[in-house]
Design an enzyme around this catalytic site. Structure first.
Site, PDB file in Angstrom:
ATOM      1  N   CYS A  85      34.788   5.434  26.940  1.00 19.13           N
ATOM      2  CA  CYS A  85      35.358   5.673  28.082  1.00 19.13           C
ATOM      3  C   CYS A  85      35.829   7.246  28.064  1.00 19.13           C
ATOM      4  O   CYS A  85      34.774   8.199  28.384  1.00 19.13           O
ATOM      5  CB  CYS A  85      36.677   4.693  27.876  1.00 19.13           C
ATOM      6  SG  CYS A  85      37.510   4.760  29.573  1.00 19.13           S
ATOM      7  N   HIS A 201      34.949  -0.720  26.098  1.00 15.50           N
ATOM      8  CA  HIS A 201      35.618  -0.655  24.997  1.00 15.50           C
ATOM      9  C   HIS A 201      35.147  -1.703  23.910  1.00 15.50           C
ATOM     10  O   HIS A 201      35.766  -2.849  24.016  1.00 15.50           O
ATOM     11  CB  HIS A 201      37.268  -0.751  25.240  1.00 15.50           C
ATOM     12  CG  HIS A 201      37.552   0.492  26.116  1.00 15.50           C
ATOM     13  ND1 HIS A 201      38.306   1.561  25.311  1.00 15.50           N
ATOM     14  CD2 HIS A 201      37.824   0.614  27.260  1.00 15.50           C
ATOM     15  CE1 HIS A 201      38.604   2.425  26.138  1.00 15.50           C
ATOM     16  NE2 HIS A 201      38.447   1.795  27.575  1.00 15.50           N
ATOM     17  N   GLU A 203      36.234  -2.059  20.729  1.00 15.84           N
ATOM     18  CA  GLU A 203      37.544  -1.975  20.024  1.00 15.84           C
ATOM     19  C   GLU A 203      38.660  -3.040  20.475  1.00 15.84           C
ATOM     20  O   GLU A 203      39.462  -3.337  19.870  1.00 15.84           O
ATOM     21  CB  GLU A 203      38.121  -0.734  19.526  1.00 15.84           C
ATOM     22  CG  GLU A 203      38.985  -0.150  20.672  1.00 15.84           C
ATOM     23  CD  GLU A 203      38.118   0.712  21.930  1.00 15.84           C
ATOM     24  OE1 GLU A 203      38.705   1.161  22.897  1.00 15.84           O
ATOM     25  OE2 GLU A 203      36.800   0.652  22.012  1.00 15.84           O
TER      26      GLU A 203
END
Length: 227
Positions: A85, A201, A203
Site C-alpha cells: 500500500c 494487505h 497482513e
C-alpha cells in the site's frame, strides 16, 4: 529468517506487519525512518499507512528518509524488499519498481476485501503458493496503478506483473478492478523480482476468526522460500 519493518511518521500498518511476520517465523525488528543503517535482514518491508500525512504525493517524502538509502542499496544488491500500500507508493517514488500510483478512478477512498490472481510464480514471493487466487484487503485513496506504454510493454515482456484484481474464480475484467489500475494491476516486481510492490494487505488476512487466512498462505510460503 530475519526481517525489518520500516516505520515512518504516519505509518499505521507497521505493527500489523510485525505481528504477521512474527506469527509465521520471522525474527522481526522495527526500524525508525531516521536511522541510517538496516539490521541484518533477509526481508525488508515498507508498510502501509499515510507516511508524512500523504503530503506532496503519497510516499514522496518517505522516499527521501535517511533509511531509504540503505533500503535502496539492499534492494540493488539483491535483497528482498516488499512494499504494501503506502509502501508500494514509496517504492515507485524511489524508482525501485516502475510506474506511478494515482488517485482512485472514482476519487473515493476504498476499504474492502478483493480477490487477486497471481500472475507470475517464478519468484520467492509466490513460488509454491497452492492457489492462483487470493483474497486480501485494500484500504487506499491512491491505488490506481499507471505506467507509460513503453513501461507496460517492458513489464509484460519480462513478466513483472505480480498480481491482478479479479473475481473469486480468477476472472480478470474491468468490473473487478476497484481503483482503475491499468490492466487490473495490483502489484508489480522490479526486473530481478526481489522487490515487490502491491496495494492489497496480506497482513490483514492471517486469522480466520478475524478476517481470513489467505495472508497466512502468503507469509508461510514466503518464509519457506527464503529458508
Amino acid at each position: 529468517m530475519k526481517s525489518s519493518v520500516i516505520t515512518f511518521p504516519g505509518s499505521n500498518c507497521d505493527r500489523d506487519m510485525d505481528v504477521a511476520l512474527k506469527k509465521f517465523g520471522f525474527k522481526n525488528k522495527m526500524v525508525w525512518h531516521a536511522d541510517t543503517e538496516l539490521p541484518k535482514s533477509d526481508l525488508v518491508v515498507l508498510p502501509g499507512g499515510f507516511s508524512y500525512g500523504d503530503y506532496l504525493r503519497c510516499g514522496s517524502m518517505a522516499s527521501k528518509s535517511n533509511i531509504m538509502h540503505s533500503v535502496i542499496n539492499f534492494a540493488n544488491s539483491g535483497g528482498m524488499v516488499m512494499g504494501i500500500c503506502n509502501g508500494f507508493q514509496i517504492l515507485v517514488e524511489t524508482g525501485l519498481v516502475p510506474g506511478v500510483l494515482l488517485r482512485n478512478k472514482y476519487l473515493e477512498f476504498i476499504c474492502k476485501n478483493v480477490f487477486v490472481k497471481i500472475n507470475d510464480k517464478q519468484n520467492k514471493y509466490f513460488k509454491n503458493v497452492d492457489t492462483k487466487v487470493l483474497e486480501f484487503h485494500i484500504a487506499h485513496n491512491e491505488g490506481n496503478y499507471f505506467c507509460t506504454n513503453d513501461q507496460l510493454k517492458e513489464i509484460e515482456d519480462n513478466n513483472l506483473i505480480a498480481i491482478k484484481y479479479c473475481d473469486e474464480n480468477g476472472k480478470i475484467e474491468e468490473q473487478y478492478n476497484p481503483n482503475g489500475s491499468i490492466k487490473n494491476i495490483a502489484g508489480v516486481f522490479n526486473k530481478k523480482k526481489n522487490v515487490l510492490g502491491m496495494m492489497p494487505h496480506p497482513e490483514r488476512m492471517i486469522d480466520t476468526s478475524l478476517s481470513g487466512e489467505d495472508g497466512s498462505l502468503f507469509f508461510k510460503n514466503l518464509i519457506n522460500n527464503l529458508r
